[in-house]
Write a protein that holds these residues in place. Structure first.
Motif, PDB file in Angstrom:
ATOM      1  N   THR A  79       3.472  -3.759   4.239  1.00 24.70           N
ATOM      2  CA  THR A  79       3.681  -2.853   5.370  1.00 24.70           C
ATOM      3  C   THR A  79       2.402  -2.139   5.775  1.00 24.70           C
ATOM      4  O   THR A  79       2.331  -1.568   6.870  1.00 24.70           O
ATOM      5  N   LYS A  86      -2.222  -4.253   8.937  1.00 22.56           N
ATOM      6  CA  LYS A  86      -2.214  -4.085  10.390  1.00 22.56           C
ATOM      7  C   LYS A  86      -3.204  -5.014  11.089  1.00 22.56           C
ATOM      8  O   LYS A  86      -3.060  -5.282  12.278  1.00 22.56           O
ATOM      9  N   ILE A  88       6.965  -8.084   8.548  1.00 17.68           N
ATOM     10  CA  ILE A  88       5.997  -7.303   9.306  1.00 17.68           C
ATOM     11  C   ILE A  88       5.620  -8.101  10.546  1.00 17.68           C
ATOM     12  O   ILE A  88       5.844  -9.317  10.624  1.00 17.68           O
ATOM     13  N   SER A  89       5.060  -7.429  11.518  1.00 16.14           N
ATOM     14  CA  SER A  89       4.572  -8.112  12.712  1.00 16.14           C
ATOM     15  C   SER A  89       3.256  -8.819  12.394  1.00 16.14           C
ATOM     16  O   SER A  89       2.528  -8.416  11.477  1.00 16.14           O
TER      17      SER A  89
END
Length: 419
Positions: A158, A161, A292-293
């Motif tokens: 998580t 990014k 997650i993206s």
């Protein structure tokens, strides 16, 4: 369901008194559904609309996929064409729009109808500035992960990014004796997901659209060469399971379901497919699963909220009665979409329709889609058979070291030029 069906249909384009005088038949052509509850669901929506709009008769016809695909081209050129028909979007939709067989429904949609859907949702069925239909449900490609393997490797997915952080996590997983990433390379299209997501992050939605139009060097432009370089860089790390180019999607999703890999870049359908493909038939529990993206690429032109996957919905044919648009807006409103999500029929795309989605992963994906600035359709669908097939080919070749980023970019552009 019954309660909401009895409610007055405020904000519709056609008042009951008007539709009573019209005596209009709206024909809708759909593909068969595998869910026992979907036909009754549509039948209830049909009945509710007709009750509120006397004189409008909604007629829904179902056909199997192949018959639908075979029959539709002829129907669209005839007087027997449906007013509304199911669509997978992408290249075929663009061809239909170019052929002039679709209606521009934008001027016929109420402000309430438009406001109920995100720009990304509406954009999936818009072409050349004209709105020809509306999305019903969508799929998103995400990065699934195994929580137990992540903990074993000391990784918090998580917190990932950026692309650099993702690559670092892969290296960390390898160091911990965990297979970082499973993929079905034999089928090629799973690798195209990585290529396409990198393109969406590096050149962005505008860059993909410009390339499809042959601008800025098309798919041979600098940005797409960089896409190839990043996929090549990923493959050079050897993050995949042994024999990944001989494994199809079914094998790969089964391996993920068996806990044999940390990450799997795949669509929302993988939640069930990985369970069914596992040795036990049960797969990972929800506690063992996360998503997650796809990460951002530093310096890329993409938007972090942009999503990638499939979009299915409905198109309206040329000169269809305005009642067809009105019914479509009602059928896809927040209440009806919320009901579909609650029943587990699909991941709805109408704003605010994810509230009753029980599956926590589907709920998250639904929220991603609702907040998406742009939803990019699978490139092997969006770009047509020739270009899309070439994207699949070069994705596999880049992953296996059979081509260079420059060669890959030039091959896709050559396919675009000669399609």
């Amino acid at each position: 369901m019954k309660t909401q069906m009895k409610r007055a249909l405020g904000g519709l384009l056609l008042a009951s008194t008007a539709t009573a005088a019209m005596a209009t038949e709206v024909k809708m052509l759909s593909i068969n559904t595998n869910s026992e509850g979907e036909k009754p669901y549509f039948a209830a929506i049909e009945a509710a609309y007709e009750a509120a709009n006397p004189g409008v008769d909604i007629v829904i016809e179902y056909q199997d996929d192949e018959s639908f695909k075979t029959r539709l081209p002829t129907l669209l050129q005839s007087n027997a064409r449906p007013d509304i028909f199911f669509s997978w979007g992408g290249g075929l939709f663009y061809e239909q729009a170019k052929a002039g067989v679709l209606e521009d429904i934008g001027p016929l949609m109420s402000l309430e109808c438009k406001a109920a859907h995100s720009d990304a949702s509406l954009g999936a069925f818009a072409f050349d500035g004209r709105q020809h239909g509306m999305a019903m449900y969508a799929a998103e490609v995400v990065v699934w992960y195994n929580t137990e393997l992540a903990a074993k490797a000391g990784i918090d997915p998580t917190a990932i990014k950026t692309w650099e952080e993702f690559l670092a996590a892969l290296e960390t997983a390898k160091g911990a004796g965990v297979t970082p990433l499973v993929v079905g390379g034999k089928d090629k299209w799973p690798l195209h997901f990585i290529y396409s997501m990198l393109a969406l992050r590096i050149v962005g939605a505008d860059g993909i659209q410009a390339a499809a139009a042959g601008e800025n060097g098309g798919f041979a432009g600098e940005g797409f060469v960089e896409v190839g370089k990043q996929l090549e860089r990923l493959a050079a790390m050897e993050p995949f399971q042994p024999g990944y180019m001989d494994a199809g999607y079914d094998k790969a999703t089964g391996l993920f379901g068996d806990g044999k890999g940390l990450f799997h870049i795949m669509g929302n359908w993988d939640y069930l497919a990985s369970k069914g493909g596992s040795t036990s038939g049960n797969g990972l529990t929800d506690a063992q699963t996360g998503l997650i993206s796809f990460p951002m690429v530093e310096g890329g032109a993409g938007d972090a909220s942009a999503t990638f996957g499939g979009v299915n919905g409905w198109l309206v044919t040329k000169d269809a009665d305005p009642a067809a648009v009105d019914f479509l807006c009602f059928m896809l409103n927040q209440e009806n979409q919320t009901q579909a999500g609650a029943e587990g029929f699909w991941i709805p795309v109408a704003k605010g329709s994810s509230g009753e989605v029980a599956n926590p992963f589907f709920k998250q994906i639904s929220e991603n889609l609702a907040g998406s600035s742009y939803h990019q359709l699978f490139l092997d669908q969006a770009l047509g058979a020739s270009v899309g097939g070439t994207v699949n080919d070069v994705s596999a070749d880049l992953a296996s070291g059979a081509t260079t980023p420059q060669e890959a970019a030039e091959r896709v552009e050559e396919a675009r030029m000669f399609q």
